[in-house]
Each structure stands twice: as C-alpha cells, then as structure tokens.
Design a protein around this motif. Structure first.
Motif, PDB file in Angstrom:
ATOM      1  N   LYS A  92       1.075  -1.401  -0.004  1.00 30.13           N
ATOM      2  CA  LYS A  92       0.063  -0.128  -0.073  1.00 30.13           C
ATOM      3  C   LYS A  92       0.801   1.211   0.201  1.00 30.13           C
ATOM      4  O   LYS A  92       0.469   2.100  -0.644  1.00 30.13           O
ATOM      5  CB  LYS A  92      -0.952   0.015   1.094  1.00 30.13           C
ATOM      6  N   PHE A  93       2.043   0.984   0.816  1.00 29.30           N
ATOM      7  CA  PHE A  93       2.844   2.280   0.715  1.00 29.30           C
ATOM      8  C   PHE A  93       3.451   2.744  -0.640  1.00 29.30           C
ATOM      9  O   PHE A  93       3.390   3.757  -0.943  1.00 29.30           O
ATOM     10  CB  PHE A  93       3.878   2.337   1.879  1.00 29.30           C
ATOM     11  N   LEU A  94       4.080   1.857  -1.232  1.00 28.34           N
ATOM     12  CA  LEU A  94       4.530   1.916  -2.418  1.00 28.34           C
ATOM     13  C   LEU A  94       3.656   2.072  -3.576  1.00 28.34           C
ATOM     14  O   LEU A  94       3.722   2.952  -4.542  1.00 28.34           O
ATOM     15  CB  LEU A  94       5.269   0.565  -2.722  1.00 28.34           C
ATOM     16  N   SER A  95       2.279   1.504  -3.529  1.00 31.72           N
ATOM     17  CA  SER A  95       1.340   1.971  -4.287  1.00 31.72           C
ATOM     18  C   SER A  95       0.682   3.355  -4.197  1.00 31.72           C
ATOM     19  O   SER A  95       0.508   4.327  -5.140  1.00 31.72           O
ATOM     20  CB  SER A  95      -0.055   1.127  -4.153  1.00 31.72           C
ATOM     21  N   ASP A  96       0.834   3.727  -2.938  1.00 30.95           N
ATOM     22  CA  ASP A  96       0.353   5.444  -2.918  1.00 30.95           C
ATOM     23  C   ASP A  96       1.504   6.090  -3.284  1.00 30.95           C
ATOM     24  O   ASP A  96       1.201   7.553  -4.046  1.00 30.95           O
ATOM     25  CB  ASP A  96       0.043   5.580  -1.219  1.00 30.95           C
ATOM     26  N   GLN A  97       2.920   5.946  -3.335  1.00 31.56           N
ATOM     27  CA  GLN A  97       3.850   6.584  -3.839  1.00 31.56           C
ATOM     28  C   GLN A  97       3.679   6.674  -5.673  1.00 31.56           C
ATOM     29  O   GLN A  97       3.850   7.777  -6.067  1.00 31.56           O
ATOM     30  CB  GLN A  97       5.168   5.936  -3.384  1.00 31.56           C
ATOM     31  N   LEU A  98       3.514   5.436  -5.993  1.00 33.70           N
ATOM     32  CA  LEU A  98       3.203   5.316  -7.613  1.00 33.70           C
ATOM     33  C   LEU A  98       2.166   6.255  -7.919  1.00 33.70           C
ATOM     34  O   LEU A  98       2.160   6.894  -8.920  1.00 33.70           O
ATOM     35  CB  LEU A  98       3.032   3.725  -7.805  1.00 33.70           C
ATOM     36  N   LYS A  99       1.045   6.235  -7.031  1.00 32.60           N
ATOM     37  CA  LYS A  99      -0.033   7.044  -7.430  1.00 32.60           C
ATOM     38  C   LYS A  99       0.292   8.344  -7.571  1.00 32.60           C
ATOM     39  O   LYS A  99      -0.155   9.342  -8.323  1.00 32.60           O
ATOM     40  CB  LYS A  99      -1.299   6.760  -6.519  1.00 32.60           C
ATOM     41  N   GLY A 100       1.198   9.035  -6.528  1.00 29.61           N
ATOM     42  CA  GLY A 100       1.512  10.504  -6.518  1.00 29.61           C
ATOM     43  C   GLY A 100       2.378  10.518  -7.749  1.00 29.61           C
ATOM     44  O   GLY A 100       2.307  11.714  -8.404  1.00 29.61           O
ATOM     45  N   ILE A 101       3.213   9.794  -8.128  1.00 27.91           N
ATOM     46  CA  ILE A 101       3.998  10.093  -9.472  1.00 27.91           C
ATOM     47  C   ILE A 101       3.073  10.105 -10.517  1.00 27.91           C
ATOM     48  O   ILE A 101       3.370  11.081 -11.500  1.00 27.91           O
ATOM     49  CB  ILE A 101       5.121   8.758  -9.541  1.00 27.91           C
ATOM     50  N   VAL A 102       2.212   9.201 -10.742  1.00 25.47           N
ATOM     51  CA  VAL A 102       1.396   9.046 -11.841  1.00 25.47           C
ATOM     52  C   VAL A 102       0.748  10.280 -11.875  1.00 25.47           C
ATOM     53  O   VAL A 102       0.322  11.034 -13.136  1.00 25.47           O
ATOM     54  CB  VAL A 102       0.628   7.895 -12.026  1.00 25.47           C
ATOM     55  N   GLU A 103       0.121  10.708 -10.886  1.00 24.44           N
ATOM     56  CA  GLU A 103      -0.854  11.919 -10.929  1.00 24.44           C
ATOM     57  C   GLU A 103       0.045  13.419 -11.223  1.00 24.44           C
ATOM     58  O   GLU A 103      -0.589  14.031 -12.057  1.00 24.44           O
ATOM     59  CB  GLU A 103      -1.353  12.196  -9.592  1.00 24.44           C
ATOM     60  N   LYS A 104       1.231  13.173 -10.936  1.00 30.49           N
ATOM     61  CA  LYS A 104       1.950  14.504 -11.214  1.00 30.49           C
ATOM     62  C   LYS A 104       2.889  14.431 -12.770  1.00 30.49           C
ATOM     63  O   LYS A 104       2.910  15.439 -13.375  1.00 30.49           O
ATOM     64  CB  LYS A 104       3.273  14.643 -10.247  1.00 30.49           C
ATOM     65  N   ARG A 105       3.383  13.242 -12.973  1.00 31.33           N
ATOM     66  CA  ARG A 105       4.044  13.115 -14.179  1.00 31.33           C
ATOM     67  C   ARG A 105       3.515  12.108 -15.344  1.00 31.33           C
ATOM     68  O   ARG A 105       4.043  12.161 -16.441  1.00 31.33           O
ATOM     69  CB  ARG A 105       5.437  12.468 -13.727  1.00 31.33           C
ATOM     70  N   GLY A 106       2.315  11.602 -15.069  1.00 32.60           N
ATOM     71  CA  GLY A 106       1.727  10.800 -15.931  1.00 32.60           C
ATOM     72  C   GLY A 106       2.472   9.355 -15.789  1.00 32.60           C
ATOM     73  O   GLY A 106       3.316   9.319 -15.072  1.00 32.60           O
ATOM     74  N   TRP A 107       2.161   8.205 -16.348  1.00 36.77           N
ATOM     75  CA  TRP A 107       2.731   7.131 -16.473  1.00 36.77           C
ATOM     76  C   TRP A 107       4.184   7.173 -16.758  1.00 36.77           C
ATOM     77  O   TRP A 107       4.675   7.723 -17.684  1.00 36.77           O
ATOM     78  CB  TRP A 107       2.048   6.044 -17.381  1.00 36.77           C
ATOM     79  N   PRO A 108       5.064   6.518 -15.976  1.00 32.75           N
ATOM     80  CA  PRO A 108       6.567   6.585 -16.199  1.00 32.75           C
ATOM     81  C   PRO A 108       6.877   5.792 -17.439  1.00 32.75           C
ATOM     82  O   PRO A 108       6.979   4.521 -17.477  1.00 32.75           O
ATOM     83  CB  PRO A 108       7.057   5.979 -15.077  1.00 32.75           C
ATOM     84  N   THR A 109       7.153   6.437 -18.574  1.00 30.01           N
ATOM     85  CA  THR A 109       7.353   5.945 -19.876  1.00 30.01           C
ATOM     86  C   THR A 109       9.017   5.678 -20.037  1.00 30.01           C
ATOM     87  O   THR A 109       9.822   6.188 -18.960  1.00 30.01           O
ATOM     88  CB  THR A 109       7.155   6.514 -21.130  1.00 30.01           C
ATOM     89  N   ILE A 110       9.375   4.746 -20.788  1.00 29.45           N
ATOM     90  CA  ILE A 110      10.905   4.816 -21.170  1.00 29.45           C
ATOM     91  C   ILE A 110      11.457   5.907 -21.366  1.00 29.45           C
ATOM     92  O   ILE A 110      12.616   6.364 -21.111  1.00 29.45           O
ATOM     93  CB  ILE A 110      11.108   3.703 -22.286  1.00 29.45           C
ATOM     94  N   ALA A 111      10.826   6.943 -22.324  1.00 30.62           N
ATOM     95  CA  ALA A 111      11.591   8.290 -22.574  1.00 30.62           C
ATOM     96  C   ALA A 111      11.642   8.989 -21.288  1.00 30.62           C
ATOM     97  O   ALA A 111      12.664   9.885 -21.348  1.00 30.62           O
ATOM     98  CB  ALA A 111      10.518   8.884 -23.569  1.00 30.62           C
ATOM     99  N   LEU A 112      10.941   8.879 -20.349  1.00 30.35           N
ATOM    100  CA  LEU A 112      10.993   9.517 -18.858  1.00 30.35           C
ATOM    101  C   LEU A 112      12.037   9.095 -18.198  1.00 30.35           C
ATOM    102  O   LEU A 112      12.728   9.979 -17.622  1.00 30.35           O
ATOM    103  CB  LEU A 112       9.710   9.631 -18.289  1.00 30.35           C
TER     104      LEU A 112
END
Length: 236
Positions: A92-112
C-alpha cells in the motif's frame, strides 16, 4: 516472516541478474529476438530524461522485491521464499507513492525514466492493492505499449493478474498459485497459442518461464491447472 502464498508472480524480468545467471552461453533464437526488440525500444526512446525519478522507482522496486524475499543473493541458502509479515502494508505504501508519481508526471514511460525505471513502475502496479485503479490504467498502458513507449512484457503481467482477479482465463500464463506445495498455473485462453502470445509481448517460452519460477521460488511446477474465481479478487 511468512511463506509465500496465493498468486506467484515471476519477477525475473524486473531482476536482470537472475535472468542472466540462467541464460546459456549461446543465446537461443527467442532470447536474441527479445534482446533485439528491447534494444530497439531503448534506442527509440532514449535512456530517460528524469534520472532522480528513475532512481526513486528503482529504489521502490528494490523495497518491493526485498519484501517478497526476492533480493538477489547468490550466497543465500536455498529454501522456500519468505515474504515480510507486513507485505500488505508495504504494498500500500509503495502503491500510494506510485499514484502520486502518476498524478504529477503521468505514467513513467521509457523516454521519461529509461526502460528499467519504466518496468519498475509496472512491477509496482502489479502489486498494488487498489485493483480498481490498476484496471483504470490498463487502456492507457495498452496504448503506450502499442506505441512502443513502454515494455509490453511488463504490462502482460498486469493484464494477467486483472483477468485472474475477475475470474477470467489469463492470456500470457504468468500467474501461478501454490497448491499442495507446488506451483499450479491458472488456466489460460487458447493454450495452443500461449507461446505465440508470449513472444508477441517479449516474454520467453512458457517452459523457460516455469524453470525460472522454480529456480526463484525453490518449488516445483505442478501439472495441475487452477480455475480463477472472481470472488478471490481483493478490494482496497
């Protein structure tokens, strides 16, 4: 610590050291094809423009793997894989972190974030307890994979997990369950075409996959086939 149970996800594609250690000296045709396509993704998208975010995702991935007893240690004694007693809390902790990243940056693509950072994000998504959020991302992630902006092999695991959670046949044969001390595969759609579908998304043949599972978890693969049931899905 407790023994691993329930769904078993092969994570060799998120831990290259394990995969490389089991490769023969001369690569098989399927290995050469996967490596060629992987390098094409890297060349097309570049090494990533956000190194700090890449490092953060790799650190999160390491936490995920360590919590599952999958930290690479060639000197560790063989035995059943043990996962952290507070695995659900870590997920849950890691998932919440990932949600924050996706909300701010979009899905982490290879280019990113580079291919390893992007695959780390997908691994974390595989283990999120928020299945509705996971499912909501699938159309966008499928489009990114089709466009060559993320690695389709990592997405395949998320797709299979969602299919199993909703009581459907899995597509790529990535999901196994511990039954009577062995790993039993959840039933797949069109079993005769399994290796073809796996090749399409840069996954190795199923027999190779099963051997990697056995080496990772120190358990045998059973011939038993498990049918998925929708009621096994867990909601946050």
């Amino acid at each position: 610590m407790r023994l691993v149970h329930g769904l078993l996800l092969a994570l060799v594609f998120a831990t290259p050291v394990i995969a490389q250690a089991q490769q023969p000296a001369e690569a098989a045709p399927w290995q050469a094809e996967i490596e060629h396509r992987r390098q094409s993704l890297i060349e097309r998208n570049g090494p990533g423009t956000d190194a700090p975010l890449r490092d953060q995702l790799l650190s999160m991935q390491a936490s995920d793997q360590e919590a599952r007893g999958l930290k690479v240690d060639p000197n560790a004694p063989k035995g059943p894989v043990r996962v952290a007693a507070n695995l659900a809390e870590i997920d849950k902790f890691l998932s919440d972190q990932l949600k924050g990243i996706v909300e701010k940056r979009g899905w982490p693509t290879i280019a990113l974030v580079g291919i390893d950072g992007s695959n780390a994000a997908m691994l974390l998504l595989t283990h999120t307890p928020d299945r509705e959020w996971q499912r909501s991302l699938l159309p966008k992630l499928a489009d990114l994979a089709d466009a060559g902006k993320i690695d389709g092999s990592s997405l395949a695991l998320v797709i299979d997990k969602d299919l199993i959670a909703t009581g459907h046949l899995q597509r790529y044969g990535s999901q196994f369950k511990l039954v009577d001390g062995a790993m039993a595969m959840y039933a797949v759609e069109d079993p005769a075409g399994l290796d073809r579908r796996r090749a399409e998304v840069m996954l190795p043949p199923i027999d190779v996959y099963e051997h990697r599972l056995m080496a990772m978890y120190h358990l045998k693969v059973s011939k038993q086939i498990v049918m998925a049931r929708a009621e096994t899905a867990k909601r946050p």
